[in-house]
Motif scaffolding. Structure first.
Motif: not given
Length: 133
Positions: A46-47, A72-77, A97-101, A127-131
């Motif tokens: 869904a994310v 947005r995607v990182v916060l949702a994950l 997940l990071c590779d997919y993004i 993605t590090d800032k939010w992950r």
């Protein structure tokens, strides 16, 4: 097209189930269904659906717009991970997940290397800032 990590997770579950049914795998040795209860890939998909919808609008996007989509995607994950006791995404899943993004952004015309370099980041720090996962 980038393959979703959830596709691999579901394939692993199906392969183990087939091996158990064939008698070639002891059920005690099966781990995939335990690692990926159906709610996890469903919530993750869904994310990723939302992420993919947002990618369509990134043609010639400014850096800030790309970072908003990534955030947005990182916060949702993060929320998916938290809903699974903060342990849904282990090392392999994080990397997938990071590779997919990264791959998805690249497929939509974002030069991830240049983007991250312009902001003093290494490519794999996108993605590090939010992950939290």
């Amino acid at each position: 097209m980038a393959e979703r990590p959830t596709t691999c997770w579901r394939q692993g579950i199906a392969e183990e189930a087939a091996e158990i049914a064939a008698g070639t795998l002891d059920p005690e040795c099966a781990c995939m269904a335990g690692l990926f209860p159906e709610k996890l890939p469903t919530a993750t998909d869904a994310v990723l659906d939302t992420f993919e919808d947002q990618l369509a609008g990134l043609d010639d996007a400014r850096d800030e717009q790309v970072f908003v989509v990534v955030e947005r995607v990182v916060l949702a994950l993060n929320a998916v991970d938290e809903a699974h006791n903060g342990s849904a995404f282990e090392t392999d899943e994080r990397e997938e997940l990071c590779d997919y993004i990264d791959q998805s952004l690249t497929e939509h015309g974002v030069d991830v290397v240049a983007l991250t370099a312009r902001h003093g980041l290494g490519r794999y720090q996108l993605t590090d800032k939010w992950r939290k996962w």
